[in-house]
Design an enzyme around this catalytic site. Sequence first.
Site, PDB file in Angstrom:
ATOM      1  N   CYS A 111     -13.340  19.815  70.820  1.00 44.84           N
ATOM      2  CA  CYS A 111     -13.756  19.037  69.646  1.00 44.84           C
ATOM      3  C   CYS A 111     -13.667  19.801  68.337  1.00 44.84           C
ATOM      4  CB  CYS A 111     -15.189  18.540  69.814  1.00 44.84           C
ATOM      5  SG  CYS A 111     -15.384  17.466  71.214  1.00 44.84           S
ATOM      6  N   HIS A 249     -19.285  17.166  63.157  1.00 43.51           N
ATOM      7  CA  HIS A 249     -18.711  16.582  64.365  1.00 43.51           C
ATOM      8  C   HIS A 249     -19.640  15.454  64.820  1.00 43.51           C
ATOM      9  CE1 HIS A 249     -16.764  15.977  68.085  1.00 43.51           C
ATOM     10  NE2 HIS A 249     -17.681  16.554  68.829  1.00 43.51           N
ATOM     11  N   ASN A 279     -17.331   9.551  69.821  1.00 44.68           N
ATOM     12  CA  ASN A 279     -16.874  10.942  69.729  1.00 44.68           C
ATOM     13  C   ASN A 279     -15.357  10.976  69.935  1.00 44.68           C
ATOM     14  OD1 ASN A 279     -16.278  13.633  70.033  1.00 44.68           O
ATOM     15  ND2 ASN A 279     -17.818  14.033  71.621  1.00 44.68           N
TER      16      ASN A 279
END
Length: 371
Positions: A111, A249, A279
């Site tokens: 990520c 994030h 996500n």
Amino acid sequence: MTYAAITGWGSAMPQSVLSNEDLSTFLDTNDEWITTRTGMKERRISHVTATEMATLAARRALACAGLDPADVELIVYGSCSNDEIVPNSASGVQTSLGAKRAASMDINTACTSFLYSLSTATAMIRTGVVRNAVVIGVELISPYMDWSNRNVAVLFGDGCAAVVVQASNKQEGILGEQLGCLADVRHTLRVRGMGVAYANLGVTYGNTSWDFDGQEIFRHAVQGMTQASQAVMAKCGVTAADIDLVVPHQANLRIIEAVVTRAGLPMDKVMLTVQRYGNMSAATVPVALTEALEQGRVKPGALILMPAFGGGLTVCSHLVRWGERVEPLGRYDGDLPKPTRSALDMVNDMRARKAASSERSEPGLRDARLT
Ligand code: ACO
């Protein structure tokens, strides 16, 4: 001193929406659980390849910066879901753009891949290796999702955005960053089935099983992002009061709230997309940054904090000084082709393919020799 200013931005979001209600048609879950535990309402499922999304986002970012693809010197492709491993994905974007002079590389830190890519491009610009770069954060997670596992299937979505970074003698772009990796807890997030460890074990590519310890990841993510944010602010001599916008994030609304509160910042300074996109791993930060610019939330000269974490467990936080320009110099009007099937239909196809191959793959998924 040379800096690396962000001069262009653009996203490429697939159009098909998978809602919490859609997920509850095949998983033992519901909108209330997903909303209260994660903040997510919907996510996107892509009908095109990751390279197609990345090419469109790059074209939009280049038009925004007023930079001709023929003048691009570096393409950095941040992702953990590449269409192919060899050749690399950045070279696919390069050929589609016609960026003949560019060097191209892929970076995978899960990520955090976009932010590690931004650090890499910035360092190469600052040291004079290149004068500009296209930095991409893209993820196509749906094909390797384990759609039978409600612990993970509700959390992720597909998406992409890119930025253009250019040499500048003004103090713009990354002012400082803190990068790290909590490798001792790397086992808390593992996608079994992706990678050469499984290649000779009869595992069908894309037939995955996720090792996922949500609570451990949650704990380390909050701690790691808070510490990285405090460290980068101290390094750059700024305090929470100096931060104009946080672009974090977007793995879980509760994680974001915990990090932001611990770092001493109010939630109204945070750009959120988690409700609409879930996500998207490497794509979450650049997509949120692009939308913040489109919504006028980035003011000239703004100080932006970008904390993130990902599989590994990689953690980081970046402090970025925005330049004077917050409007695009130009626009690229092309779009992704229209999808012909709904997100739920596409997911049901993936579930059917996986069901057809899972018996053969099952022993291989368990037998791979891993650290
Ligand atoms: N629907 C309904 N119930 C569910 C679901 C679901 N989708 N998923 C889990 N549950 C159940 C569990 O089985 C458990 O039931 P039990 O109490 O009967 O055992 C209950 O809900 C509570 O589960 P918890 O794990 O305690 O829920 P928690 O509040 O910790 O939230 C979550 C889980 C959302 C996964 C959270 O821990 C989290 O966000 N962790 C971080 C994960 C993450 O973001 N990872 C991304 C990594 S980034 C990358 O690089 C890819």
